[in-house]
Design an enzyme around this catalytic site. Structure first.
Site, PDB file in Angstrom:
ATOM      1  CG  ASP A  92      36.268  32.082  42.376  1.00 56.85           C
ATOM      2  OD1 ASP A  92      35.205  32.712  42.518  1.00 56.85           O
ATOM      3  OD2 ASP A  92      37.245  32.524  41.736  1.00 56.85           O
TER       4      ASP A  92
HETATM    5  C1  SPV Z   1      39.986  36.395  42.014  1.00 59.46           C
HETATM    6  O1  SPV Z   1      40.931  36.669  42.736  1.00 59.46           O
HETATM    7  O2  SPV Z   1      38.907  35.985  42.446  1.00 59.46           O
HETATM    8  C2  SPV Z   1      40.083  36.538  40.572  1.00 59.46           C
HETATM    9  C3  SPV Z   1      41.357  36.297  39.926  1.00 59.46           C
HETATM   10  O3  SPV Z   1      39.075  36.752  39.932  1.00 59.46           O
HETATM   11  S1  SPV Z   1      41.372  34.643  39.436  1.00 59.46           S
HETATM   12  O4  SPV Z   1      41.329  33.791  40.604  1.00 59.46           O
HETATM   13  O5  SPV Z   1      42.592  34.502  38.695  1.00 59.46           O
HETATM   14  O6  SPV Z   1      40.223  34.386  38.572  1.00 59.46           O
HETATM   15 MG    MG Z   2      37.362  36.313  40.974  1.00 62.91          MG
END
Ligand code: SPV
Ligand code: MG
Length: 296
Positions: free
Chosen positions: A66
């Site tokens: 991510d």
């Molecule tokens: C997501 O679910 O992508 C979020 C929350 O942004 S976190 O993973 O805590 O950043």
């Molecule tokens: Mg996110």
């Protein structure tokens, strides 16, 4: 577009209007993370009020970190797939807004036109890294992010569409005062809600923030690390929206991994038959027309 030029679309049947109404209501609103149509349907079936089109989940579904690797087109396609097969509102996690103010405006127009109820953008620097990564995090200056919020809000066509501004102040090691300053600036720029993120193991940071919040827009919490606090306590503290951001994905990964391990060990499919969903269950999730019942 000026406020008066926007379409008055408070019709209760739009998902954006429903989300707005829910956030104005007396109860806490719960959203759960999803990454495709199937996982969004499971969120709806479990009677949650909204779907969080999570950048973490969507990235993970591609087998990627991510970290701003997935494009807006890919995120949008995932959110649209979720929205198309559910009745509850989809809140799209749009990371940093895919660039500067113009990119945010483009994202708002595109997501709104596609029927998504709300977008959420965060004040990290592009390319962003997931908030729980063991690394330092840099934020854009407050004024710079406020301009992105303003640009997004000016771009929306209908009054009900929502832009949630997320501050990563705590994630970046700042204190409550700094988080509040950012949140106030984002509200002044037009944000419809403030998400204050924290990776503390305890809810202290977000509770302190909420206790000192004197703004007027709803607050949003994401209790991933501070998971011992219940949604009622968060609501009592001033949070109107609680997002369980990734719990379905994490449940699925553990379940699939354990089932495949046991299948591999047993060398026969019936070793796991009693703990996997029957074909009829998947048919139902697919809305398979009734003449085509699962057989057996
Ligand atoms: C997501 O679910 O992508 C979020 C929350 O942004 S976190 O993973 O805590 O950043
Ligand atoms: Mg996110």
């Amino acid at each position: 577009m000026s406020e008066t030029a926007k379409t008055a679309n408070s019709a209760p049947w739009t998902k954006a209007a429903r989300l707005r109404a829910m956030l104005r209501g007396a109860g806490v609103v719960r959203a759960v993370g999803a990454h495709d149509g199937l996982t969004a349907k499971l969120v709806e079936q479990a009677s949650f009020e909204a779907i969080w089109a999570s950048s973490f989940e969507i990235s993970a579904a591609y087998g990627l970190p991510d970290a701003s690797l997935v494009s807006m087109t890919q995120y949008l396609a995932a959110a649209v797939a979720m929205d198309a097969v559910t009745q509850i509102p989809v809140i799209a996690d749009c990371d940093t807004g895919f660039g500067g103010p113009l990119n945010v405006a483009h994202a708002v127009r595109t997501y709104e036109r596609a029927g998504i109820a709300a977008v959420c953008i965060e004040d990290k620097l592009f390319p962003k890294m997931n908030s729980f990564a063991d690394t330092s995090q840099d934020l854009v200056p407050t004024e710079e992010f406020a301009l992105k919020v303003k640009s997004g809000k000016e771009a929306q066509a209908t009054a009900d569409f929502m832009l949630i501004a997320r501050t990563e102040a705590f994630i970046a090691g700042m204190d409550t005062e700094q988080a509040l300053d950012r949140a106030h600036a984002y509200e002044a720029a037009g944000a419809d809600a403030i998400l204050v993120h924290s990776k503390s193991r305890r809810p202290d940071q977000v509770l302190d923030f909420a206790a000192r919040w004197d703004g007027h827009v709803p607050l949003v919490a994401v209790p991933t690390t501070y998971d011992s606090v219940g949604e009622d306590a968060l609501h009592e503290a001033g949070f109107q929206l609680v997002i369980y951001a990734n719990h379905g994905l994490r449940a699925a990964v553990r379940g699939v991994r354990e089932a495949l391990r046991d299948l591999r060990t047993a060398g026969r499919a019936d070793a796991i038959s009693d703990r996997i969903a029957p074909m009829a269950d998947i048919f139902a999730l697919q809305d398979m027309p009734s003449p085509f019942r699962a057989n057996p």
